[in-house]
Each structure stands twice: as structure tokens, then as C-alpha cells.
Enzyme design. Structure first.
Site, PDB file in Angstrom:
ATOM      1  N   GLN A  61      38.910  -2.643  24.521  1.00  0.00           N
ATOM      2  CA  GLN A  61      38.699  -0.878  25.032  1.00  0.00           C
ATOM      3  C   GLN A  61      40.253  -0.953  25.902  1.00  0.00           C
ATOM      4  O   GLN A  61      40.467  -1.550  26.691  1.00  0.00           O
ATOM      5  CB  GLN A  61      37.723  -0.765  25.952  1.00  0.00           C
ATOM      6  CG  GLN A  61      37.587   0.563  26.428  1.00  0.00           C
ATOM      7  CD  GLN A  61      37.125   1.406  25.147  1.00  0.00           C
ATOM      8  OE1 GLN A  61      36.413   1.141  24.134  1.00  0.00           O
ATOM      9  NE2 GLN A  61      37.765   2.754  25.140  1.00  0.00           N
ATOM     10  N   ASP A  92      39.774  -1.946  15.022  1.00  0.00           N
ATOM     11  CA  ASP A  92      40.425  -0.953  15.608  1.00  0.00           C
ATOM     12  C   ASP A  92      41.712  -0.444  14.705  1.00  0.00           C
ATOM     13  O   ASP A  92      42.036   0.499  14.918  1.00  0.00           O
ATOM     14  CB  ASP A  92      40.997  -1.354  17.083  1.00  0.00           C
ATOM     15  CG  ASP A  92      40.031  -0.440  18.039  1.00  0.00           C
ATOM     16  OD1 ASP A  92      39.321   0.771  17.593  1.00  0.00           O
ATOM     17  OD2 ASP A  92      40.205  -0.768  19.329  1.00  0.00           O
ATOM     18  N   LYS A  94      29.503   2.883  21.889  1.00  0.00           N
ATOM     19  CA  LYS A  94      29.584   1.878  20.763  1.00  0.00           C
ATOM     20  C   LYS A  94      28.379   1.026  20.895  1.00  0.00           C
ATOM     21  O   LYS A  94      27.813   0.695  19.602  1.00  0.00           O
ATOM     22  CB  LYS A  94      30.886   1.137  20.825  1.00  0.00           C
ATOM     23  CG  LYS A  94      32.146   2.162  20.828  1.00  0.00           C
ATOM     24  CD  LYS A  94      33.505   1.503  21.344  1.00  0.00           C
ATOM     25  CE  LYS A  94      34.544   2.705  21.227  1.00  0.00           C
ATOM     26  NZ  LYS A  94      35.910   2.266  21.833  1.00  0.00           N
TER      27      LYS A  94
END
Ligand code: NAD
Length: 282
Positions: free
Chosen positions: A95, A118, A51
Site C-alpha cells: 500500500q 498492482d 480490499k
């Protein structure tokens, strides 16, 4: 049969995103993405590094915060609060998975919904499931990437779509996004009695079960578009939830693993970060 090249499609989209980032940077501020990782899980580390690399290539400002595995929950919430209040940060991503002593639902709810790139915050999932079109709404990245791949290869309106898996991260949002485009959608899961009877109906078949080669060619409708979301490590090799060799004999279009959905997920994260930057302004 044609293999859907997720890497190539992701690269095309990233070229467009790079131009958008340049434009926004020229207007006064580059989009900013902050990624938080707790502990040293090697798969998570790989994803976080990927990422960061993609963000850098596009000109998105990215910061990675790596916290100790045993960090008290309160410290993580403090960091998220600081990032929530930082005007140079447009997107915050924590994460997953998190260590057992940290409640992931609470963490997800701590991220400001307008920085939730997200798309996991209940406000964003609620807006998705209510069909709210006005205002800001983030959709989860893997489902967004899956939809891009399907749209580019087949007509969704009126198609019969079958989704295997009902997680909040993949199965459920894909179900809703397909429904929104007028597919007739069935969602299957671990209690589905006759999986093959269901998957054989799918003009579009999305498999996100986390079970290596769960779906084989006998379970695929002739001419279907098959999207394999699964990422499983078997004897050191990455394999999907679909048995590619047998399924490709039936499918009109099929994604490989790796090189299918994976590159699209990261690309959609960048797209959401740019969307957040547009919303926040310079
Ligand atoms: P999950 O474990 O949260 O959910 C799996 C779902 O599959 C559950 O709803 C379960 O009911 C269903 N399922 C399990 N076994 C089944 C069976 N035998 N028959 C029918 N349904 C079954 O997993 P997830 O987070 O949705 O991820 C699914 C897979 O997708 C995993 O392999 C994961 O690594 C992968 N994934 C890939 C990406 C990517 O970017 N490529 C992103 C997210 C997840």
C-alpha cells in the site's frame, strides 16, 4: 445525461469473479492476495480494509501485514521476498504511500513481476508501453477500471480522448490503454497552458489531477463521457476533480465521486489476483 454507476458495474463484475474463484478453488487452491501496509495512515488503512473485505466476499484468501512506521527497509524487503517465494500467494500489494525512509521504486521492483497485481513493476509497465501481448502482463487497477467504465458507455475507436494528469498510477497507463483502443489521446498536466482549450476537445475526458473540482461544466464538451478519478476531502466531504453539478449539464455520461471509479479499482485488483492464480496454477 446519465450517471455511470460504478458501484453497480463493480458488483456485476464481482459476481462473475466470484464464480471464477469458486472454480479455481475447486481445482485445488483459492487465489491468494497479500497486502502490506507500513504505518497507520488512516486513508491507507481504510483502503486496505476495503480490499480485505472484498477479497473475503469473493473467496480470495487474503493476508494483511501491518508493519511499524519506522521499520528498517531490509525487513520490508525480507517480507516481500518471503511472499515472493510462497506458493500460496498469487498477488502482493504494498500500500502506497510509504514512509520517507523507504524508497517506493525499490519496493515496487522487489515484488516478483508475476505477483505484481498492482501493475506497477517496470517490467509490467514496460510490457504495457511496448504493447507486448504475449505472456503475462498486469495493468494498473484504476486505469483498468476506468477503461471498463468507458467501454460500457461509449465507442473508443476514433474518439478524441483527453486525460488530465500524467502519474504512473493513473494518467500515463490510461493514456496508453486508450491509445491501444485507437483513440486520439491528449495528455494534460500541471504545465498545460490552456487546460480548458484541451479538455473541450475530449469526447472522452478522464480527470486524475488530485485537485478538487478542477474541471467544471464550461470545460466539458457537449455529449462527452467524463470519468472523474479524483478523491479529495474538502471540509470532511469527498469531492472529485470534476465539478459534478455543472459538468453533468454537458456530459452524456459522467461518474460520481464517490461511487464511480473507486469501486472499480478494487474490483480490478481482484481480477488481477485471479489472473495471477491462473498463471501460477494450483
Ligand atoms: P498525482 O498527484 O501523482 O498526479 C496528479 C497529476 O495531475 C500530475 O501529473 C499533475 O501534473 C496533474 N495536475 C495537477 N494539477 C493540475 C492542474 N491544475 N492542471 C492540470 N493537471 C494537473 O496523482 P494520482 O496518483 O494520479 O491521483 C490523481 C487523483 O486520483 C487523486 O485525487 C487521487 O486520490 C485519485 N485516485 C483515485 C483512485 C481511485 O481508485 N478512485 C486511484 C488512484 C488515484
Amino acid at each position: 445525461m446519465a450517471v455511470i454507476d460504478g458501484k453497480k458495474i463493480a458488483a456485476e463484475i464481482r459476481t462473475e469473479l466470484k464464480a471464477e474463484v469458486e472454480e479455481l478453488t475447486g481445482e485445488g487452491r483459492a487465489p491468494g492476495l497479500s497486502v502490506i501496509m507500513v504505518g497507520q495512515d488512516s486513508a491507507s488503512r481504510t483502503y486496505v480494509n476495503m480490499k480485505k473485505k472484498v477479497a473475503k466476499n469473493l473467496g480470495i484468501k487474503s493476508d494483511v501485514y501491518v508493519m511499524e512506521e519506522d521499520i528498517p527497509e531490509a525487513e520490508l524487503f525480507d517480507l516481500i521476498d518471503n511472499l515472493n517465494n510462497d506458493k500460496t500467494v498469487d498477488g502482493i500489494l504494498v500500500q502506497l504511500p510509504l514512509p520517507d525512509h523507504i524508497n517506493p521504486d525499490q519496493v515496487i521492483e522487489t515484488v516478483e513481476p508475476d505477483k505484481d497485481v498492482d501493475g506497477f513493476h517496470p517490467l509490467n509497465s514496460g510490457r504495457l508501453f511496448n504493447g507486448q501481448k504475449e505472456g503475462l502482463r498486469f495493468e494498473p487497477c484504476t486505469p483498468l477500471g476506468i477503461m471498463e467504465l468507458i467501454e460500457r458507455h461509449t465507442e473508443i475507436d476514433g474518439a478524441r480522448a483527453v486525460v488530465v494528469g500524467r502519474s504512473n498510477i493513473v494518467g500515463k497507463p490510461v493514456f496508453k490503454l486508450l491509445l491501444d483502443q485507437n483513440a486520439t489521446v491528449t495528455i494534460c498536466h500541471s504545465h498545460t497552458k490552456d487546460l480548458e482549450a484541451e479538455t473541450l476537445k475530449g469526447d472522452i475526458l478522464v480527470v486524475a489531477a488530485g485537485y478538487p473540482r478542477l474541471v467544471n461544466g464550461d470545460m466539458v464538451k457537449e455529449g462527452a463521457t467524463v470519468i472523474d478519478v479524483g478523491v479529495n476531502r474538502v471540509n470532511g466531504e469527498l469531492v472529485g476533480d470534476v465539478d459534478f453539478e455543472s459538468a453533468k449539464k454537458k456530459a452524456a455520461y459522467i461518474t460520481p465521486v464517490p461511487g464511480g471509479v473507486g469501486p472499480m479499482t478494487i474490483t480490478m485488483l481482484m481480477k488481477n489476483t485471479i489472473k495471477a492464480r491462473r498463471y501460477h496454477g494450483a
